[in-house]
Design an enzyme around this catalytic site. Structure first.
Site, PDB file in Angstrom:
ATOM      1  N   ASP A   1      -6.932  -6.307   2.117  1.00 52.42           N
ATOM      2  CA  ASP A   1      -7.573  -6.917   3.518  1.00 52.42           C
ATOM      3  C   ASP A   1      -8.813  -6.146   3.998  1.00 52.42           C
ATOM      4  O   ASP A   1      -9.354  -6.147   5.014  1.00 52.42           O
ATOM      5  CB  ASP A   1      -6.326  -6.128   4.597  1.00 52.42           C
ATOM      6  CG  ASP A   1      -5.919  -4.968   4.708  1.00 52.42           C
ATOM      7  OD1 ASP A   1      -6.839  -4.182   4.385  1.00 52.42           O
ATOM      8  OD2 ASP A   1      -4.735  -4.731   5.132  1.00 52.42           O
TER       9      ASP A   1
ATOM     10  N   HIS B   1       3.998   0.934   4.464  1.00 51.48           N
ATOM     11  CA  HIS B   1       2.411   0.576   3.854  1.00 51.48           C
ATOM     12  C   HIS B   1       1.550   1.047   4.968  1.00 51.48           C
ATOM     13  O   HIS B   1       0.421   1.161   4.505  1.00 51.48           O
ATOM     14  CB  HIS B   1       2.294  -0.866   3.300  1.00 51.48           C
ATOM     15  CG  HIS B   1       2.227  -1.915   4.523  1.00 51.48           C
ATOM     16  ND1 HIS B   1       1.644  -2.952   4.127  1.00 51.48           N
ATOM     17  CD2 HIS B   1       2.728  -2.078   5.680  1.00 51.48           C
ATOM     18  CE1 HIS B   1       1.613  -3.863   5.377  1.00 51.48           C
ATOM     19  NE2 HIS B   1       2.452  -3.160   6.032  1.00 51.48           N
TER      20      HIS B   1
ATOM     21  N   GLU C   1      -1.794  -4.530  -2.023  1.00 54.26           N
ATOM     22  CA  GLU C   1      -1.524  -5.787  -1.013  1.00 54.26           C
ATOM     23  C   GLU C   1      -1.933  -6.932  -1.522  1.00 54.26           C
ATOM     24  O   GLU C   1      -1.641  -8.051  -0.694  1.00 54.26           O
ATOM     25  CB  GLU C   1      -2.180  -5.266   0.192  1.00 54.26           C
ATOM     26  CG  GLU C   1      -1.649  -4.141   1.031  1.00 54.26           C
ATOM     27  CD  GLU C   1      -0.446  -3.958   1.634  1.00 54.26           C
ATOM     28  OE1 GLU C   1       0.046  -5.320   1.799  1.00 54.26           O
ATOM     29  OE2 GLU C   1       0.382  -3.163   1.635  1.00 54.26           O
TER      30      GLU C   1
ATOM     31  N   ASP D   1      -7.482  -1.888  -0.839  1.00 51.25           N
ATOM     32  CA  ASP D   1      -6.508  -2.891   0.057  1.00 51.25           C
ATOM     33  C   ASP D   1      -7.229  -4.564  -0.025  1.00 51.25           C
ATOM     34  O   ASP D   1      -8.603  -4.291   0.409  1.00 51.25           O
ATOM     35  CB  ASP D   1      -6.040  -2.308   1.375  1.00 51.25           C
ATOM     36  CG  ASP D   1      -5.208  -3.117   2.006  1.00 51.25           C
ATOM     37  OD1 ASP D   1      -5.152  -4.371   1.980  1.00 51.25           O
ATOM     38  OD2 ASP D   1      -4.161  -2.601   2.381  1.00 51.25           O
TER      39      ASP D   1
ATOM     40  N   HIS E   1       0.840  -1.316   0.068  1.00 54.58           N
ATOM     41  CA  HIS E   1      -0.016  -0.057  -0.060  1.00 54.58           C
ATOM     42  C   HIS E   1       0.845   1.277   0.118  1.00 54.58           C
ATOM     43  O   HIS E   1       0.352   2.475  -0.241  1.00 54.58           O
ATOM     44  CB  HIS E   1      -0.995  -0.044   1.031  1.00 54.58           C
ATOM     45  CG  HIS E   1      -2.202   0.432   0.857  1.00 54.58           C
ATOM     46  ND1 HIS E   1      -3.350   0.260   1.587  1.00 54.58           N
ATOM     47  CD2 HIS E   1      -2.607   1.629  -0.085  1.00 54.58           C
ATOM     48  CE1 HIS E   1      -4.395   0.897   0.770  1.00 54.58           C
ATOM     49  NE2 HIS E   1      -3.904   1.559   0.013  1.00 54.58           N
TER      50      HIS E   1
ATOM     51  N   HIS F   1      -7.120  -1.035   7.504  1.00 56.17           N
ATOM     52  CA  HIS F   1      -6.285  -0.299   8.563  1.00 56.17           C
ATOM     53  C   HIS F   1      -6.580   0.998   8.094  1.00 56.17           C
ATOM     54  O   HIS F   1      -7.040   1.607   7.106  1.00 56.17           O
ATOM     55  CB  HIS F   1      -4.755  -0.638   8.368  1.00 56.17           C
ATOM     56  CG  HIS F   1      -4.707  -2.166   8.577  1.00 56.17           C
ATOM     57  ND1 HIS F   1      -4.741  -3.120   7.550  1.00 56.17           N
ATOM     58  CD2 HIS F   1      -4.242  -2.733   9.546  1.00 56.17           C
ATOM     59  CE1 HIS F   1      -4.261  -4.274   7.841  1.00 56.17           C
ATOM     60  NE2 HIS F   1      -4.289  -4.182   9.373  1.00 56.17           N
TER      61      HIS F   1
ATOM     62  N   ASP G   1      -3.738   3.281   7.905  1.00 60.84           N
ATOM     63  CA  ASP G   1      -2.628   3.556   7.301  1.00 60.84           C
ATOM     64  C   ASP G   1      -2.286   5.204   7.592  1.00 60.84           C
ATOM     65  O   ASP G   1      -1.939   5.750   6.619  1.00 60.84           O
ATOM     66  CB  ASP G   1      -2.947   3.324   5.691  1.00 60.84           C
ATOM     67  CG  ASP G   1      -2.698   1.760   5.361  1.00 60.84           C
ATOM     68  OD1 ASP G   1      -2.330   1.034   6.407  1.00 60.84           O
ATOM     69  OD2 ASP G   1      -3.103   1.422   4.405  1.00 60.84           O
TER      70      ASP G   1
ATOM     71  N   ASP H   1     -10.044  -0.564   3.342  1.00 62.43           N
ATOM     72  CA  ASP H   1      -8.991  -1.059   3.833  1.00 62.43           C
ATOM     73  C   ASP H   1      -9.319  -1.416   5.500  1.00 62.43           C
ATOM     74  O   ASP H   1     -10.299  -0.864   6.160  1.00 62.43           O
ATOM     75  CB  ASP H   1      -7.663   0.072   4.180  1.00 62.43           C
ATOM     76  CG  ASP H   1      -6.529  -0.462   4.285  1.00 62.43           C
ATOM     77  OD1 ASP H   1      -6.440  -1.413   5.107  1.00 62.43           O
ATOM     78  OD2 ASP H   1      -5.550   0.040   3.569  1.00 62.43           O
TER      79      ASP H   1
END
Ligand SMILES: NC(=[NH2+])NCCC[C@H](N)C(=O)O
Length: 375
Positions: free
Chosen positions: A288, A199, A331, A286, A155, A184, A186, A182
């Site tokens: 995830d 990332h 990712e 992403d 990322h 997360h 980030d 995402d």
């Protein structure tokens, strides 16, 4: 049952929206330009806009059918988990270019980008070399009227893609909005990051937080406005970045909100905001974001992610909005994947974002922003 090849149906839709043929479909009679230009048109609420009024790209149904520039970004210097370097190859193997061409879209695969200078080591200097190269490529593609689709890669590549989109938008005088799908946030800085992995930091760097000297080509760049970022699908956040996300007033739709309200209402609010500002929407997807049960091929899985159906609905709504102008798919780690499963899911989702649909149907009123043409 006979099914027409999809490519023909798409071509027909485009003709219809160009006014070359009349259709009895309610969608054809209410040009979607009303949404794209941020105007509020409701049937019966005044004169109906003419078929070409205010249109920038009427030839398309949903996302403008501008040519797609596929850029591979085999970058893993932003993470400690090896394997994301194979992401672009896996996405191509899973048929990324083919599905888009099957939709009748023009796709040019520009191959894999390479960093400006040596990028052998991990960490910020290596990421800087990629950031500069990708910012240049994305800005160039947008300048040519193309839609950059950047296939990663970890990322940290979004440092380059968002920077490129920012430069393009600054020159065009258009506000840039970033939708960050995402698990997360980030939004770590080198100081707050528990892992040191870049990332987990791109948004903080883009927003001009301290600790990123030498990352961008232009040290005097205007930072990204955190108020124009929307985190969507959040379910893992570190203590330091949590404080920063709150302090900078980044908009967040976390998984709790999605559990309570579903994806439609929150996404619709975001799209309305972008449409009202006549903005450029950059989507950073992403792997995830998805539940690990459907997409295990990623180094930072977090349980409880978006389901297959939720993710498709988001993609369909993004398509219908016509607002997406640049896209990252990041990712994917084929080394952790199970026989290409995650790569295939991603390709399916990208197809939905670019207009693949199960049937032609008017979208339910709640699925697209109010004031847009109801389809
Ligand atoms: N885009 C990602 N996969 N980010 C993961 C970040 C994980 C963690 N918050 C970190 O900073 O290390």
């Amino acid at each position: 049952m006979r099914q027409q090849p999809r490519i023909h149906r798409n071509a027909r839709r485009r003709r219809r929206l160009c006014g070359q043929s009349l259709s009895h479909s309610p969608r054809a009679r209410i040009p979607r330009v009303a949404f794209r230009s941020g105007l509020c048109y409701r049937p019966g609420s005044g004169p109906r806009p003419g078929p070409h009024e205010g249109s920038r790209d009427l030839e398309a149904d949903g996302l403008p059918s501008r040519p797609i520039a596929l850029i591979g970004a085999p970058i893993e210097v932003g993470t400690s988990e090896p394997g994301a370097v194979m992401g672009p190859a896996a996405l191509r193997t899973a048929g990324l270019v083919r599905v888009l061409r099957d939709l009748g879209l023009a796709v040019e695969d520009l191959g894999d980008a390479s960093p400006d200078g040596p990028a052998a080591d991990r960490g910020l200097p290596a990421v800087a070399a990629w950031t500069r190269a990708l910012a240049r490529e994305v800005e160039a593609a947008l300048g040519q009227g193309r839609l950059p689709l950047v296939a990663g890669g970890d990322h940290s590549l979004s440092l380059g893609t968002v920077e490129g989109a920012m430069r393009h938008c600054a020159a065009a005088g258009r506000p840039l909005f970033v939708l960050w799908l995402d698990a997360h946030a980030d939004f770590n800085t080198p100081e707050t990051s528990p892992s040191g992995n870049v990332h987990g930091m791109p948004l903080a760097a883009l927003c001009g937080e301290p600790g990123f000297d030498g990352l961008f080509a232009d040290p005097g760049r205007v930072p990204l406005d955190p108020a124009r970022i929307h985190l969507f699908g959040l379910r893992s956040i570190d203590a330091g970045e949590r404080a920063l996300v709150g302090a900078r007033r980044v908009a967040v739709t976390d998984m709790r909100e999605i559990d309570e309200f579903g994806v439609v209402a929150p996404l619709r609010r975001i799209l309305e905001r972008v449409a009202a500002a006549d903005g450029h929407l950059h989507v950073s997807f992403d792997v995830d974001f998805l539940d690990p049960g459907i997409a295990p091929g990623v180094g930072t899985t977090v349980p409880g992610g978006a389901t297959f159906r939720e993710a498709h609905l988001i993609m369909e709504m993004l398509h219908d909005s016509g607002l997406v102008r640049s896209l990252d798919v990041v990712e994917l780690n084929p080394f952790l994947d199970e026989r290409g499963r995650s790569a295939r899911v991603l390709v399916e989702l990208v197809a939905s974002l670019f207009g693949r649909r199960i049937l032609d149907r008017p979208a339910p009123a709640a699925a697209v922003p109010s004031g847009s043409d109801r389809r």
